[in-house]
Design an enzyme around this catalytic site. Structure first.
Site, short mmCIF file in Angstrom:
data_model
loop_
_atom_site.label_atom_id
_atom_site.label_comp_id
_atom_site.label_asym_id
_atom_site.label_seq_id
_atom_site.Cartn_x
_atom_site.Cartn_y
_atom_site.Cartn_z
N ASP A 175 -13.09 47.29 18.30
CA ASP A 175 -13.35 45.94 17.75
C ASP A 175 -14.76 45.85 17.05
OD1 ASP A 175 -13.44 43.28 16.64
OD2 ASP A 175 -12.20 42.42 18.35
N ASP B 152 -14.75 45.53 9.28
CA ASP B 152 -14.02 45.04 10.30
C ASP B 152 -12.58 46.29 10.74
OD1 ASP B 152 -12.85 43.64 12.36
OD2 ASP B 152 -11.66 42.27 11.22
#
Length: 452
Positions: free
Chosen positions: A124, A336
């Site tokens: 992440d 992301d």
């Protein structure tokens, strides 16, 4: 360490040469799930496209909400940024995961010693505090996981972080969870909800990434996942990973913790969704982008150090630059690893969609699917050849997307933000098959096509 060593099938382009800190990267729980995913994990039902895109949008909303709260709106009126609604622990499917080993002196239930326990964690890039589920952790409130649950009581090298210590104070207002029995507590809001969180004791243990590397590692030891009312949020979860490996720019992330040992950099390559032959890779550390990469400056926010972003200046379709002013992209694009579909300013998206439809006129148009509005019916088509899509980055560098990163479920793999002033988000569909190198120390991002 033997379970972390590369398999013979991982040879060739996938294995980064000269790196001691690399691990195979898989899509979870998609076509290339790790061998640890068996039993309940293997039987997990994939969500519908509508559910996946809804979860994807919640994550996008969370990123925009954090930036609007902390960066003075980043040029976006507060009324145009939606506060994320609670959606439990809704983990997105097809996310990048790696296997790491936690603990260096670990006793099994049979009291046999082993060099730690393997944990499968989601990568992440938009979070700061790593965490894994820790025993005791009944489900609910914890979610089921494929790996054995890490038990700090069985690790001879685990230590809770004391209250008042620099590491505890470093959690700050956003991640601090108070103090319990002299032990520092953490709380991490989930990226797709601002009312659900992982919480527990903030501790430290030995972490191995790859077969020949390791550091003393601080992480959240989660004994439950809950919403603000104290209820379990695991009922909506179909996740089977052990937790999240945070790679954001904050001081708590794996990248920051490992900077002294391996350099303040990392990279990964996410394989295409249709790739069945081999996984991608994750590398901790790395040199600045070379001539083999399309390089661009890394932009950072002043107050929210979590996010990495780049500056887009234009988009080209089959070599033809869209008639969109560079000022439309002024807010930049956040990188992301967990958002699937790339978000663009609506002005840019409209021009891209129109150009794409023109080049795809030979194919049958189909009704929109959830949040995707440029879709096609390829039934009966012998060969599907979408047009080439290129991103024009700062300094005029051009990044050609892999063809697998142009279509998503037979739709254009882009979606519009609600306002041109919102930052774009470069999602993992567009990133797949290329190595994305984050040279945090040098302030640069590099893209190397065809890396996995």
């Amino acid at each position: 360490m033997s379970s972390l060593k590369p398999h013979a099938a991982y040879s060739g382009q996938v294995m980064p040469r000269g790196s001691r800190t690399w691990a195979p990267l898989y899509r979870h729980p998609g076509l290339r799930s790790p061998p640890s995913f068996t039993g309940a994990a293997a039987k997990a039902t994939a969500p519908s496209l509508a559910d996946l895109l809804r979860q994807d949008q919640l994550r996008v909303d969370h990123i925009h909400w954090r930036l609007s709260e902390s960066e003075g709106g980043v040029g976006v009126p507060m009324g145009s940024v939606k506060e994320p609604v609670r959606f439990g622990v809704a983990y997105l499917h097809d996310q990048p995961v790696i296997r790491v080993r936690l603990g260096s002196e670990y006793k099994s239930s049979e009291q046999q010693s082993s060099p730690g326990v393997v944990q499968t964690v989601v990568l992440d890039t938009a979070s700061d505090v790593p965490w894994v589920q820790c025993a005791p952790c009944p489900a609910p409130p914890c979610h089921r996981q494929a790996d054995s649950t890490y038990d700090p009581a069985r690790s001879g090298t685990y230590a809770a972080v004391p209250c008042g210590s620099p590491a505890c104070e470093q959690l700050g207002r956003l991640y601090a969870g108070g103090c319990a029995n002299g032990q520092c507590q953490y709380r991490v809001p989930f990226p797709n909800s601002n009312r659900s969180s992982s919480s527990g004791t903030y501790g430290a243990d030995f972490l191995a990434v790859g077969p020949d590397s390791g550091i003393t590692f601080k992480f959240g030891c989660s004994h439950g996942e809950s919403d603000d009312q104290g209820g379990s949020s695991s009922s909506n979860s179909d996740n089977t990973t052990a937790g999240v490996m945070a790679l954001g720019g904050g001081p708590e992330s794996l990248v920051s913790q490992a900077a002294a040992n391996y350099g303040n950099a990392f990279s990964y390559c996410i394989p295409a969704a249709t790739e069945r032959r081999q996984p991608g890779f994750f590398v901790l550390g790395g040199a600045p982008p070379s001539s083999a990469y399309v390089a661009t400056p890394m932009l950072r926010y002043q107050r929210v150090r979590t996010f990495y972003r780049v500056c887009l200046q234009g988009i080209a379709v089959n070599g033809q630059l869209l008639n969109v002013s560079p000022s439309v992209f002024a807010a930049g694009a956040v990188l992301d690893s967990r958002t699937a579909v790339t978000r663009l300013p609506p002005t840019a998206y409209g021009a891209l969609s129109e150009a794409f439809r023109g080049w795809m006129a030979a194919y049958t148009a189909a009704p929109p699917k959830a949040g995707l509005d440029t879709c096609y019916d390829f039934g009966g088509a012998f060969f599907v050849a979408p047009p080439r899509v290129e991103l024009v980055l700062e300094r005029g560098n051009v990044l050609e997307l892999d063809r697998s990163g142009v279509l998503f479920h037979n739709c254009l793999a882009f979606a519009p933000n609600s306002d041109d002033r919102m930052p774009g988000i470069l999602g993992n569909v567009q990133q797949q098959t290329m190595e994305v190198l984050y040279d945090v120390a040098g302030g640069a991002v590099g893209f190397r096509r065809g890396a996995c």
